[in-house]
Design an enzyme around this catalytic site. Structure first.
Site, PDB file in Angstrom:
ATOM      1  N   HIS A  31     -64.406  42.849  16.687  1.00 57.60           N
ATOM      2  CA  HIS A  31     -63.290  42.012  16.242  1.00 57.60           C
ATOM      3  C   HIS A  31     -63.828  41.235  14.817  1.00 57.60           C
ATOM      4  CE1 HIS A  31     -59.667  39.319  17.291  1.00 57.60           C
ATOM      5  NE2 HIS A  31     -59.786  39.507  15.938  1.00 57.60           N
ATOM      6  N   GLY A  54     -46.061  43.785   7.417  1.00 58.38           N
ATOM      7  CA  GLY A  54     -46.461  42.348   6.876  1.00 58.38           C
ATOM      8  C   GLY A  54     -47.396  42.469   5.756  1.00 58.38           C
ATOM      9  N   ARG A  64     -54.106  43.378  17.484  1.00 58.25           N
ATOM     10  CA  ARG A  64     -54.454  42.623  18.631  1.00 58.25           C
ATOM     11  C   ARG A  64     -54.695  43.573  19.652  1.00 58.25           C
ATOM     12  NH1 ARG A  64     -56.215  39.164  16.341  1.00 58.25           N
ATOM     13  NH2 ARG A  64     -55.753  36.806  16.362  1.00 58.25           N
ATOM     14  N   GLU A  96     -60.645  41.006  25.655  1.00 55.62           N
ATOM     15  CA  GLU A  96     -62.068  40.569  24.919  1.00 55.62           C
ATOM     16  C   GLU A  96     -62.592  39.682  25.955  1.00 55.62           C
ATOM     17  OE1 GLU A  96     -61.169  39.871  20.843  1.00 55.62           O
ATOM     18  OE2 GLU A  96     -60.272  41.839  20.424  1.00 55.62           O
TER      19      GLU A  96
HETATM   20  C1  GLV Z   1     -58.280  37.423  13.611  1.00 51.40           C
HETATM   21  O1  GLV Z   1     -58.119  38.290  14.752  1.00 51.40           O
HETATM   22  C2  GLV Z   1     -57.145  36.658  13.134  1.00 51.40           C
HETATM   23  O2  GLV Z   1     -56.143  36.640  13.530  1.00 51.40           O
HETATM   24  O3  GLV Z   1     -57.496  36.083  12.270  1.00 51.40           O
HETATM   25  C1  GLV Z   2     -49.946  39.627  10.083  1.00 51.13           C
HETATM   26  O1  GLV Z   2     -50.325  38.401  10.070  1.00 51.13           O
HETATM   27  C2  GLV Z   2     -49.848  39.947   8.525  1.00 51.13           C
HETATM   28  O2  GLV Z   2     -50.028  39.525   7.721  1.00 51.13           O
HETATM   29  O3  GLV Z   2     -49.706  41.217   8.332  1.00 51.13           O
END
Ligand code: GLV
Ligand code: GLV
Length: 323
Positions: A284, A155, A237, A266
């Protein structure tokens, strides 16, 4: 004039945008994740809410919210939100993609180098005063240039991570539901199945969202498919990886090491992880840069403005509620 509830202090720009539009902003005062009962009572009084990945935006919260205009997550990941439940109730949700892509991809690289070149162990020995002086066999790590980079989930963030490999002339493999023409054109990247990626990559970097289909995507079987010289990087995640099985794989050197920014439970880590010397662990913080966090705050606030005006937010997770 509407009332916007923000579940924890954010960069100032969020309040500036909301107050500038004439809205009242109530920021929860605690320095930590908001306890559930305070979250529910805050939501109940609000017209819209900016939530964090530590807030569970589920049907219960939505029902407590009465005629809420929407929930804007201050995160790109939205596994804390029940999108189907919101859509059923006609409540818009949003996240903050794009503004944190660069920072998160950079963190994946930081972890890649930190674990392969053993930066934390090296720093620790320097500070301890126990470094005996230069030695030909000390802190030998993994090479990066020319090694194969495997991107799991191409992505926005996975693509950015891969594109930054150019200077290191790495063959790139990726998995994704769809073809990524940018990676194929720019890097000659190859779309492969996960087993091939695991078997051929020297660095495996995880960029899939957490969903039922990606929970524990990585466990003992995956680690056994990887080279024992390979490194695993996770800025996505925690629960994409079975963390207990990762500890075992790292301990037994089934893989060479891991760089982790996210954890399955977490803020806890599973037993044994923190004792390993072949893991670099950060709290994180992949999106924790000035530009990225300001961008997230501003985008979340703009999304709230749209929700309050009954418009579709820029980065809406369920645009069908506006149809
Ligand atoms: C952080 O983990 C986010 O998803 O922005
Ligand atoms: C996930 O949200 C990404 O942008 O790769």
């Amino acid at each position: 004039m509407a009332q916007v509830f923000v579940t924890r202090k954010l960069p100032e720009v969020a309040e500036k945008v909301l107050r500038g539009a004439g809205h009242t902003v109530i920021v929860a005062g605690q320095d930590g994740p908001l306890p559930r009962d305070e979250f529910i009572s805050g939501v109940a009084r609000a017209d819209a809410v900016i939530t964090l990945l530590t807030d569970k935006v589920d049907g219960e919260a939505m029902d407590a919210a009465g005629s809420i205009k929407g929930f804007a997550n201050y995160a790109v990941g939205f596994d804390n939100m029940d999108v189907a439940a919101a859509t059923k109730r006609g409540i818009p949700l949003s996240n903050t993609p794009g503004v944190l892509t660069g920072a998160t991809a950079e963190m994946a690289w930081a972890l890649l180098f930190a674990v392969s070149r053993r930066l934390v162990e090296s720093d620790t020995i320097m500070r301890s005063g126990r470094w005996p002086g230069w030695g030909p066999m000390q802190f030998i790590g993994g090479d990066v240039g020319g090694r194969t980079l495997g991107i799991v989930g191409a992505g926005r963030i996975g693509t950015a991570m891969a594109l930054k490999s150019r200077g290191f002339e790495m063959p790139v493999l990726y998995t994704d539901e769809s073809r990524n023409e940018t990676l194929e054109r720019e890097l000659g990247a190859r779309k492969v199945d996960l087993d091939t990626l695991l078997a051929e990559s020297d660095y495996v970097s995880v960029h899939v969202p957490l969903m039922p289909s990606t929970r524990h995507l990585f466990g003992t079987k995956a680690f056994q498919r990887m080279k024992n010289t390979a490194y695993l990087i996770n800025t996505a995640r925690g629960a994409v990886i079975n963390e207990a099985e990762l500890v075992q794989a790292l301990r037994e050197r089934v893989i060479a090491g891991a760089g982790l920014d996210v954890y399955e439970f977490e803020p806890k880590m599973v037993a044994g992880l923190a004792e390993l010397d072949n893991v670099v662990i950060t709290p994180h913080t992949a999106s924790a840069t000035e530009d990225s966090r300001n961008g997230m705050a501003e985008l979340a606030a703009r999304n709230v403005l749209a929700m309050l005006e009954g418009r579709e937010p820029e980065t809406c997770l369920n645009p069908e509620v506006f149809q």
